[in-house]
Design an enzyme around this catalytic site. Structure first.
Site, short mmCIF file in Angstrom:
data_model
loop_
_atom_site.label_atom_id
_atom_site.label_comp_id
_atom_site.label_asym_id
_atom_site.label_seq_id
_atom_site.Cartn_x
_atom_site.Cartn_y
_atom_site.Cartn_z
N ASP A 1 -0.94 -6.17 -0.21
CA ASP A 1 -1.34 -5.54 1.05
C ASP A 1 -2.85 -5.35 1.12
O ASP A 1 -3.48 -4.94 0.13
CB ASP A 1 -0.69 -4.16 1.19
N GLU B 1 9.35 -4.26 10.61
CA GLU B 1 9.77 -2.96 10.07
C GLU B 1 10.27 -2.04 11.17
O GLU B 1 9.60 -1.84 12.19
CB GLU B 1 8.62 -2.29 9.31
N LYS C 1 -1.24 -9.49 2.87
CA LYS C 1 -0.50 -9.03 4.06
C LYS C 1 -1.35 -8.02 4.82
O LYS C 1 -2.00 -7.17 4.19
CB LYS C 1 0.84 -8.39 3.68
N ASP D 1 0.84 -1.20 0.00
CA ASP D 1 0.00 0.00 0.00
C ASP D 1 0.87 1.25 0.00
O ASP D 1 0.37 2.37 -0.08
CB ASP D 1 -1.00 0.00 1.15
N SER D 2 2.20 1.04 0.03
CA SER D 2 3.14 2.14 -0.20
C SER D 2 2.94 2.75 -1.58
O SER D 2 3.46 3.83 -1.87
CB SER D 2 4.58 1.65 -0.05
N GLU E 1 -1.44 -5.60 8.71
CA GLU E 1 -0.61 -5.06 9.79
C GLU E 1 -1.24 -5.32 11.16
O GLU E 1 -2.46 -5.26 11.32
CB GLU E 1 -0.44 -3.55 9.60
#
Length: 279
Positions: free
Chosen positions: A87, A186, A117, A48-49, A119
């Site tokens: 993501d 991270e 993925k 999602d970056s 978080e």
């Protein structure tokens, strides 16, 4: 395993056992995905970056399911060997377990990816369990989790104090118990990342988490030096393509303005006989 055989969750987990490092890079489009795939990168992350890198947002928070699916499709068309992980964007899995499973399923069905993925640790454990029960492989993400940047107080190293370090270790174990097959760490102190790596049976993939993780991931645009200005401490620039691109574009502009491009070698011909018949 042949060099062109698809990387699977089993292969990734076997890498940890064998002590063979896992390579992961971000991809947001077909061309880069194909390039990275041909280069032998194990895992491609449609992060999602892309909100920052491709769409020009200040954070990952505005990224939508539609954004992730659109770019995920493109990456999957370019990757024939690498495992593609997509993501799950902000608020696509936090509301309810049912929402998490539905959105994870939509990503898998519409993109052709091999995993998703998300978080968080304890907060998302139930969602991870449910997604895995639905037959969808999950990669976890701990430490600096960009979707929670406001609650974390900004982009800074996580787990430096005892309480935070213990939570990160506990969360990693919980993600393993919940069925995640790998976890991204991270912006975590290197020795804490080593302790996490040694404490769980699933692979850890570090970004700003030191050399002791089972694998590494970077944003490809950072690695290639495509953006001038700020570069995170954990990024190594293997090229400076921004400078090369700027020079190439400046040269193109100059030649066009001077009418040096296109030349005869870039142009197509027509016979004088045909031209003479035109009126």
């Amino acid at each position: 395993m042949s060099s062109n055989k698809r990387i699977t969750t089993t292969v990734i987990q076997e890498r940890k056992v064998a002590g063979k490092a896992i390579t992961m890079l971000t991809a947001y489009d077909f061309s880069m995905a194909k390039f990275l795939d041909d280069a032998g990168v194990d895992m491609l992350l449609v992060g999602d970056s892309l909100g920052n890198v491709v769409l020009g947002y200040d954070s990952t928070l505005p990224v939508t399911m539609e954004d992730m699916i659109h770019h995920g499709k493109a990456v999957c068309r370019g990757a024939k060997r690498a495992m593609v992980v997509v993501d799950m964007p902000f608020m696509s899995y936090q509301v309810s377990t049912e929402q998490a499973v539905a959105n994870a399923g939509r990503i898998m069905k519409e993109t052709g990816a091999q995993a998703v993925k998300l978080e968080g640790g304890q907060e998302v454990a139930d969602a991870v369990k449910a997604i895995v029960r639905a037959g969808i492989p999950v990669v976890g993400h701990l430490g600096l989790t960009p979707q929670s940047v406001h609650s974390l107080g900004g982009f800074k190293v996580q787990g430096k104090e005892e309480k935070g370090a213990q939570k990160l270790l506990d969360d990693a174990k919980l993600l393993e118990e919940s069925g995640a097959f790998a976890v991204v760490l991270e912006c975590v102190p290197a020795l804490l990342a080593q302790k996490v790596t040694d404490s769980i049976a699933i692979p850890t993939i570090g970004i700003g988490a030191g050399v002791y993780c089972d694998g590494q991931v970077l944003v490809t645009n950072d690695l290639l030096g495509l953006f001038p200005g700020f570069t995170p401490k954990f990024v190594k620039q293997y090229a400076n393509l921004h400078t090369q691109l700027a020079q190439a574009i400046a040269e193109y502009r100059k030649e066009v303005e001077e009418r040096a491009f296109p030349g005869a070698e870039h142009s197509f011909k027509i016979s004088d006989e045909v031209l003479e018949k035109l009126y």
